[in-house]
Design an enzyme around this catalytic site. Structure first.
Site, PDB file in Angstrom:
ATOM      1  N   ASP A 201      40.531  38.168  60.686  1.00  0.00           N
ATOM      2  CA  ASP A 201      41.788  38.831  61.055  1.00  0.00           C
ATOM      3  C   ASP A 201      42.722  37.831  61.733  1.00  0.00           C
ATOM      4  O   ASP A 201      42.308  36.740  62.131  1.00  0.00           O
ATOM      5  CB  ASP A 201      41.518  40.032  61.985  1.00  0.00           C
ATOM      6  CG  ASP A 201      40.837  39.629  63.295  1.00  0.00           C
ATOM      7  OD1 ASP A 201      40.030  38.675  63.280  1.00  0.00           O
ATOM      8  OD2 ASP A 201      41.107  40.261  64.336  1.00  0.00           O
TER       9      ASP A 201
ATOM     10  N   GLU B 240      38.253  40.081  65.634  1.00  0.00           N
ATOM     11  CA  GLU B 240      38.162  39.208  66.815  1.00  0.00           C
ATOM     12  C   GLU B 240      39.397  39.357  67.684  1.00  0.00           C
ATOM     13  O   GLU B 240      39.327  39.329  68.904  1.00  0.00           O
ATOM     14  CB  GLU B 240      37.991  37.752  66.379  1.00  0.00           C
ATOM     15  CG  GLU B 240      37.612  36.794  67.514  1.00  0.00           C
ATOM     16  CD  GLU B 240      38.778  36.317  68.363  1.00  0.00           C
ATOM     17  OE1 GLU B 240      38.527  35.864  69.495  1.00  0.00           O
ATOM     18  OE2 GLU B 240      39.947  36.399  67.919  1.00  0.00           O
ATOM     19  N   GLU B 241      40.543  39.521  67.037  1.00  0.00           N
ATOM     20  CA  GLU B 241      41.805  39.468  67.776  1.00  0.00           C
ATOM     21  C   GLU B 241      42.047  40.689  68.658  1.00  0.00           C
ATOM     22  O   GLU B 241      42.977  40.695  69.458  1.00  0.00           O
ATOM     23  CB  GLU B 241      42.984  39.268  66.806  1.00  0.00           C
ATOM     24  CG  GLU B 241      42.962  37.927  66.080  1.00  0.00           C
ATOM     25  CD  GLU B 241      43.191  36.731  67.012  1.00  0.00           C
ATOM     26  OE1 GLU B 241      43.356  36.930  68.224  1.00  0.00           O
ATOM     27  OE2 GLU B 241      43.179  35.599  66.509  1.00  0.00           O
TER      28      GLU B 241
HETATM   29 ZN    ZN Z   1      40.811  33.195  66.941  1.00  0.00          ZN
END
Ligand code: ZN
Length: 447
Positions: A85, A149-150
């Site tokens: 992502d 992850e973001e």
């Molecule tokens: Zn990253």
């Protein structure tokens, strides 16, 4: 076509595809749609004989795993983890369309080019080459293209570690970020991210007493109190703490001796960063030596003629490793002083910082491999102020590192501006270096 040309083209085209897929994660559950990049990765691996596992944490929130099983049960397992992502991009600040994946003069442009699709892509290139070569390692290699992850990994790394541990269980993890060369007088230094600060989000609820806006005299206005709360928290400076990772980093990067001394002295570092240039370096040095408090959101008031009785202030607190969530609350009370009794502190997120020592079998292998590619280089530890998925593995006591390998075409001072910033880009030579390094590292470490 030479092998090196194929490698570079492979990595470049996969990266451009992943940028164009625009798996933009704005923090809402329906965003991200990492299934697009999971599909792209699976298509890229087609024909290698690799098998895939898909883990879906929500509609479209797909993480992809493939693995090359080792032949020796006693050999280590290495997990190469790249998120798929990216954060949103506001095109008006860019010189290119952030999701075009433009390639010009050896530079790939686009959101995710440095955070961290270049790593996700080059890890995939190495895994594909290893699989196609018929490589039979002693240790097991796992490749994970991970979602979310973001926004903190709820639909990605956290989900996998909490609910599918057997799928991602490893002895070592490598993910973002590092390996941007710093030219020091005594040679090239390659930072490896080994520690990160703890994310602690706090909501400070300021109480007051409602009343009529036409008669404000001697009212208990929560917004007026909140203004003072924001001022106190925004200017609060807990005492500096010099971690070993920071001391070693600063000692290695070739700054003037007087500056090196000031940046590694808890009694002098705050004074030193007040005037330090460039500004990015000052912010980094401050963040790596202090637990920081940033009041970023305020909600309060209901109507223009009503004295407000409740205002909520959201503070992004980043705690140095070793500073616990309880320590954070104590610091906030200290910052609030005599206003503490008028504020309720809520804690939407509390996490300890994490650390992995820059030593051991994998680090030795990383040292061997990088010195062969960049002669005379040296690995140095790096502390990051941001959060990465590495923390979920460090919470499980799995040594976890942030690394890649970059050329010197884009200076290291540019990188902090590109993460979540405008004009994110990477040079194709860096893609070749990373892909080459991942492949050599797997062969060296897993046998
Ligand atoms: Zn990253």
């Amino acid at each position: 076509m030479s092998d090196a040309t194929t490698l570079e083209q492979d990595a470049t085209e996969l990266l451009r595809t992943m940028i164009r897929n625009a798996c933009v994660n704005d923090g809402t559950p329906a965003s991200g749609q990492e299934v697009r990049n999971a599909d792209a990765l699976e298509a890229y691996f087609a024909g290698t004989g690799l098998a895939f596992e898909r883990y879906t944490a929500g509609p479209g929130r797909v993480s992809l795993i493939t693995r090359i099983e080792g032949t020796d049960r006693n050999a280590p397992t290495l997990l190469l983890m790249g998120h798929t992502d990216v954060v949103p991009a506001n095109a008006s600040g860019w010189s290119r369309d952030p999701f075009s994946g433009d390639l010009e003069d050896g530079i790939v442009w686009g959101r995710g080019a440095t955070d961290m699709l270049h790593i996700t892509a080059t890890m995939a290139v190495a895994v594909r080459r290893l699989a196609k070569s018929g490589w039979k390692p002693k240790g097991t290699l796992i490749y994970l293209g991970v979602a979310d992850e973001e926004a903190g990994g709820t639909y990605g790394a956290k989900f996998l570690v909490d609910q599918h541990w057997d799928a991602v269980k490893a002895d070592y993890v490598i993910t973002e970020s590092g390996g941007v060369p710093i030219p020091a007088p005594d040679g090239i230094k390659l930072p490896v991210t080994v520690a990160e600060k703890g994310i602690n989000w706090r909501r400070l609820v300021v109480k007051g007493t409602p009343g009529h806006g036409s008669m404000p005299f001697r009212t208990d206005n929560a917004l007026v109190t909140a203004a003072e709360v924001v001022r106190r928290v925004g200017t609060y400076q807990p005492k500096a703490k010099i971690l070993d990772e920071w001391r070693r980093y600063v000692n290695e990067i070739g700054l003037p001796p007087e500056l090196t001394a000031a940046l590694t002295d808890p009694d002098r570092v705050l004074e030193a960063v007040r005037t330090l240039e460039p500004l990015g370096m000052a912010r980094l040095a401050h963040a790596c030596t202090h637990t920081t408090f940033s009041p970023n959101v305020v909600h309060g008031g209901s109507k223009i003629n009503v004295v407000p009785d409740r205002v909520a202030i959201e503070v992004d607190v980043r705690a140095l490793p070793g500073v616990s969530p309880l320590d954070v609350d104590a610091m906030l009370k200290e910052a609030l002083g005599d206003l503490a009794s008028r504020v309720d502190i809520e804690a939407p997120r509390s996490q300890d910082g994490t650390r992995t020592p820059l030593e051991g079998a994998l680090v030795d292998a990383m040292g061997r491999v990088t010195q062969a590619i960049v002669p005379g280089s040296k690995l140095i530890p790096r502390l990051t102020s941001g959060g990465t998925d590495a923390r979920y593995f460090r919470f499980k006591n799995v040594p976890s590192y942030g690394f890649a390998l970059h050329s010197r075409r884009i200076p290291y001072t540019q990188y902090p501006l590109m993460f979540h910033g405008n004009d994110e880009r990477i040079d194709t030579e860096s893609l070749t270096l990373s892909a080459t390094m991942w492949e050599a590292l797997c062969r060296d470490f897993l046998g």
